[in-house]
Scaffold this motif. Structure first.
Motif, PDB file in Angstrom:
ATOM      1  N   GLY A  30      -1.023  -6.989   6.920  1.00  0.00           N
ATOM      2  CA  GLY A  30      -1.505  -7.376   5.722  1.00  0.00           C
ATOM      3  C   GLY A  30      -1.739  -6.205   4.506  1.00  0.00           C
ATOM      4  O   GLY A  30      -0.535  -5.427   4.280  1.00  0.00           O
ATOM      5  N   LEU A  31      -2.761  -5.841   4.385  1.00  0.00           N
ATOM      6  CA  LEU A  31      -2.946  -4.788   3.169  1.00  0.00           C
ATOM      7  C   LEU A  31      -3.958  -3.832   3.994  1.00  0.00           C
ATOM      8  O   LEU A  31      -4.916  -4.234   4.486  1.00  0.00           O
ATOM      9  CB  LEU A  31      -3.697  -5.226   1.975  1.00  0.00           C
ATOM     10  CG  LEU A  31      -2.646  -6.123   1.064  1.00  0.00           C
ATOM     11  CD1 LEU A  31      -3.378  -6.457  -0.005  1.00  0.00           C
ATOM     12  CD2 LEU A  31      -1.314  -5.263   0.732  1.00  0.00           C
ATOM     13  N   MET A  88      -8.986 -11.521  -4.671  1.00  0.00           N
ATOM     14  CA  MET A  88      -7.594 -11.616  -4.971  1.00  0.00           C
ATOM     15  C   MET A  88      -6.600 -10.946  -4.098  1.00  0.00           C
ATOM     16  O   MET A  88      -5.595 -11.772  -3.976  1.00  0.00           O
ATOM     17  CB  MET A  88      -7.457 -11.088  -6.355  1.00  0.00           C
ATOM     18  CG  MET A  88      -6.136 -11.453  -7.368  1.00  0.00           C
ATOM     19  SD  MET A  88      -6.085 -10.980  -8.941  1.00  0.00           S
ATOM     20  CE  MET A  88      -4.524 -10.987  -9.391  1.00  0.00           C
ATOM     21  N   LEU A  89      -6.963 -10.026  -3.370  1.00  0.00           N
ATOM     22  CA  LEU A  89      -6.100  -9.378  -2.631  1.00  0.00           C
ATOM     23  C   LEU A  89      -5.992 -10.208  -1.305  1.00  0.00           C
ATOM     24  O   LEU A  89      -4.683 -10.427  -0.818  1.00  0.00           O
ATOM     25  CB  LEU A  89      -6.732  -8.024  -2.176  1.00  0.00           C
ATOM     26  CG  LEU A  89      -6.584  -6.906  -3.209  1.00  0.00           C
ATOM     27  CD1 LEU A  89      -7.138  -5.400  -2.684  1.00  0.00           C
ATOM     28  CD2 LEU A  89      -5.085  -6.421  -3.645  1.00  0.00           C
ATOM     29  N   ALA A 128      -3.797 -13.110  -1.881  1.00  0.00           N
ATOM     30  CA  ALA A 128      -2.355 -12.762  -1.796  1.00  0.00           C
ATOM     31  C   ALA A 128      -1.691 -12.527  -0.463  1.00  0.00           C
ATOM     32  O   ALA A 128      -0.551 -12.634  -0.184  1.00  0.00           O
ATOM     33  CB  ALA A 128      -1.954 -11.363  -2.809  1.00  0.00           C
ATOM     34  N   VAL A 129      -2.532 -11.853   0.167  1.00  0.00           N
ATOM     35  CA  VAL A 129      -2.137 -11.680   1.592  1.00  0.00           C
ATOM     36  C   VAL A 129      -2.210 -12.755   2.687  1.00  0.00           C
ATOM     37  O   VAL A 129      -0.968 -13.176   3.087  1.00  0.00           O
ATOM     38  CB  VAL A 129      -3.276 -10.601   2.316  1.00  0.00           C
ATOM     39  CG1 VAL A 129      -2.773 -10.522   3.758  1.00  0.00           C
ATOM     40  CG2 VAL A 129      -3.023  -9.406   1.567  1.00  0.00           C
ATOM     41  N   LEU A 153       1.725  -3.419  -6.177  1.00  0.00           N
ATOM     42  CA  LEU A 153       0.335  -2.783  -6.549  1.00  0.00           C
ATOM     43  C   LEU A 153       0.562  -1.717  -5.664  1.00  0.00           C
ATOM     44  O   LEU A 153       0.694  -1.602  -4.285  1.00  0.00           O
ATOM     45  CB  LEU A 153      -0.678  -3.925  -6.297  1.00  0.00           C
ATOM     46  CG  LEU A 153      -1.997  -3.334  -6.266  1.00  0.00           C
ATOM     47  CD1 LEU A 153      -2.260  -3.414  -7.455  1.00  0.00           C
ATOM     48  CD2 LEU A 153      -2.871  -4.761  -5.402  1.00  0.00           C
ATOM     49  N   LEU A 163      -6.796  -1.156   2.514  1.00  0.00           N
ATOM     50  CA  LEU A 163      -7.190  -0.369   1.360  1.00  0.00           C
ATOM     51  C   LEU A 163      -7.942   0.656   1.866  1.00  0.00           C
ATOM     52  O   LEU A 163      -8.676   0.921   2.709  1.00  0.00           O
ATOM     53  CB  LEU A 163      -8.308  -1.442   0.938  1.00  0.00           C
ATOM     54  CG  LEU A 163      -7.646  -2.962   0.656  1.00  0.00           C
ATOM     55  CD1 LEU A 163      -9.004  -3.974   0.194  1.00  0.00           C
ATOM     56  CD2 LEU A 163      -6.726  -3.066  -0.330  1.00  0.00           C
ATOM     57  N   THR A 199      -0.480 -11.814  -9.152  1.00  0.00           N
ATOM     58  CA  THR A 199       0.169 -12.376  -8.059  1.00  0.00           C
ATOM     59  C   THR A 199       0.357 -13.781  -8.333  1.00  0.00           C
ATOM     60  O   THR A 199      -0.170 -14.523  -9.183  1.00  0.00           O
ATOM     61  CB  THR A 199      -0.955 -12.087  -6.715  1.00  0.00           C
ATOM     62  OG1 THR A 199      -0.093 -12.497  -5.502  1.00  0.00           O
ATOM     63  CG2 THR A 199      -2.143 -12.922  -6.802  1.00  0.00           C
ATOM     64  N   GLY A 200       1.242 -14.637  -7.106  1.00  0.00           N
ATOM     65  CA  GLY A 200       1.543 -15.743  -7.388  1.00  0.00           C
ATOM     66  C   GLY A 200       2.508 -16.206  -6.346  1.00  0.00           C
ATOM     67  O   GLY A 200       3.220 -15.489  -5.778  1.00  0.00           O
ATOM     68  N   MET A 211      -3.403  -6.878 -12.371  1.00  0.00           N
ATOM     69  CA  MET A 211      -3.039  -7.053 -11.111  1.00  0.00           C
ATOM     70  C   MET A 211      -2.640  -8.652 -11.154  1.00  0.00           C
ATOM     71  O   MET A 211      -3.310  -9.505 -11.646  1.00  0.00           O
ATOM     72  CB  MET A 211      -4.121  -7.136 -10.160  1.00  0.00           C
ATOM     73  CG  MET A 211      -3.596  -6.986  -8.577  1.00  0.00           C
ATOM     74  SD  MET A 211      -4.880  -7.304  -7.653  1.00  0.00           S
ATOM     75  CE  MET A 211      -6.187  -6.234  -7.867  1.00  0.00           C
ATOM     76  N   PHE A 268      -5.404   0.643  -7.494  1.00  0.00           N
ATOM     77  CA  PHE A 268      -5.932  -0.202  -8.695  1.00  0.00           C
ATOM     78  C   PHE A 268      -7.720  -0.002  -8.445  1.00  0.00           C
ATOM     79  O   PHE A 268      -8.349  -0.253  -7.649  1.00  0.00           O
ATOM     80  CB  PHE A 268      -5.975  -1.892  -8.190  1.00  0.00           C
ATOM     81  CG  PHE A 268      -6.132  -2.591  -9.162  1.00  0.00           C
ATOM     82  CD1 PHE A 268      -5.589  -2.999 -10.471  1.00  0.00           C
ATOM     83  CD2 PHE A 268      -7.599  -3.205  -9.326  1.00  0.00           C
ATOM     84  CE1 PHE A 268      -6.044  -3.655 -11.598  1.00  0.00           C
ATOM     85  CE2 PHE A 268      -7.958  -4.168 -10.321  1.00  0.00           C
ATOM     86  CZ  PHE A 268      -7.289  -4.365 -11.325  1.00  0.00           C
ATOM     87  N   ILE A 275     -11.729  -8.258  -6.912  1.00  0.00           N
ATOM     88  CA  ILE A 275     -10.500  -7.760  -6.515  1.00  0.00           C
ATOM     89  C   ILE A 275     -10.083  -7.756  -5.008  1.00  0.00           C
ATOM     90  O   ILE A 275      -8.930  -8.383  -4.765  1.00  0.00           O
ATOM     91  CB  ILE A 275     -10.572  -6.060  -6.840  1.00  0.00           C
ATOM     92  CG1 ILE A 275     -11.026  -5.843  -8.137  1.00  0.00           C
ATOM     93  CG2 ILE A 275      -9.101  -5.096  -6.223  1.00  0.00           C
ATOM     94  CD1 ILE A 275     -11.287  -4.051  -8.387  1.00  0.00           C
TER      95      ILE A 275
END
Lengths: 251, 50
Positions: free
Chosen positions: B43-44, A184-185, A188-189, B29, B46, B3-4, B1, B32, A181
């Motif tokens: 960024g992200l 994949m994140l 994408a980032v 998203l 989590l 993405t692309g 999930m 998940f 997971i």
């Protein structure tokens, strides 16, 4: 965040018998304008009072127990929850559920979904068949604030009745590694790609069974004209040993 | 999930799934498998906290 599903029965707080001294104590508090309610006084301060123990242990053995030394765990009288007791509790069996229109509707919609997928054929039981039992599982789906989102009923097979080699050949439990997971994140980032997610409704119902599995009719929804008939499953349903394998095979 | 690089193609994939199965497109998203995903400028973010 789900509220606790099971609530312990809320007991009324045990009020120790107010003795003469306690009553005086209470009056003193009132006179000194201290707003301390008698309920909030700790048990230690009321220790000279007779303890409300209903069961007095009799010692006919040499062991020294904690209660003999007056050591008690604090009694937890209430479960602490910011939510009030839910007006709807999840039924544990179908007989509790049928009388509620919400659960009845939930079971009907599950059955309609199963039948619209052609999950089974209703046939007279073959001679040597030992049908797998099934049961209803009821869940209240709640929104984040605890309010009821929907009532969900799911028909699941009792896989512990399934016989290896007869009812199923292989079983499988799909897992995903957290590293996958995160990878994949990461991708994408790094590329600035948008991330989306989707969910397949009734994912189990898309797998065709290769083995012949017979299942009993669901409790509460038997065909009254054919009560002894059984279902011959064409597609996997939740709870079958092989159900999870079919999820992967359809992709 | 999903993405692309091509947002249109990702939408096409979702629609193709939707034609074959009954799917629920949950949009961007956000949660998940026990991991909450919060997009931030760097960024992200989590979090394993629901």
């Amino acid at each position: 965040m789900l509220p606790p599903l099971r609530h312990l029965q809320v007991l009324p707080p045990l009020s120790p018998p107010i003795s003469e001294s306690n009553a005086n104590l209470h009056h003193e508090y009132l006179h000194s304008d201290l707003h301390v309610s008698p309920a909030s006084t700790s048990p230690a301060s009321t220790s000279p009072l007779p303890c409300p123990i209903t069961h007095i242990p009799t010692c006919n053995h040499s062991m020294t127990t904690r209660s003999m030394n007056n050591i008690f765990k604090p009694k937890q009288l209430n479960t602490v929850s910011k939510h009030s007791l839910p007006p709807f509790l999840e039924p544990t069996c179908v007989s509790q559920a049928v009388s509620h229109p919400e659960w009845h509707a939930a079971m009907s919609s599950e059955l309609i979904a199963l039948m619209s997928h052609g999950t089974w054929d209703l046939i007279p039981p073959p001679k040597d068949c030992k049908p797998v039992g099934c049961k209803w599982v009821f869940r209240i789906k709640r929104k984040a604030d605890g309010s009821i989102d929907k009532f969900k009923a799911r028909l699941v097979a009792k896989d512990y009745n399934q016989c290896p080699g007869v009812d199923y050949k292989e079983t499988f439990s799909p897992v995903v590694k957290p590293a996958t997971i995160r990878t994949m994140l990461n991708i994408a980032v790094m590329n600035g790609w948008p991330l989306r997610q989707m969910d397949v409704n009734n994912a189990f119902l898309h797998g065709m069974l290769s083995e012949t599995v017979y299942m009993m009719q669901p409790p509460g929804f038997k065909d009254f004209s054919k009560p002894d008939y059984v279902y011959r499953l064409r597609k996997a349903i939740y709870g079958l040993k092989q159900a999870l394998m079919f999820i992967l095979m359809i992709w | 999930m999903i993405t692309g690089s091509d947002n249109q193609f990702v939408g096409h994939v979702v629609n193709t799934f939707g034609a074959r199965f009954s799917v629920k497109d949950m949009g961007l998203l956000h949660y998940f498998l026990g991991v909450e995903v919060i997009p931030i400028t760097a960024g992200l973010f989590l979090a394993q906290h629901k």
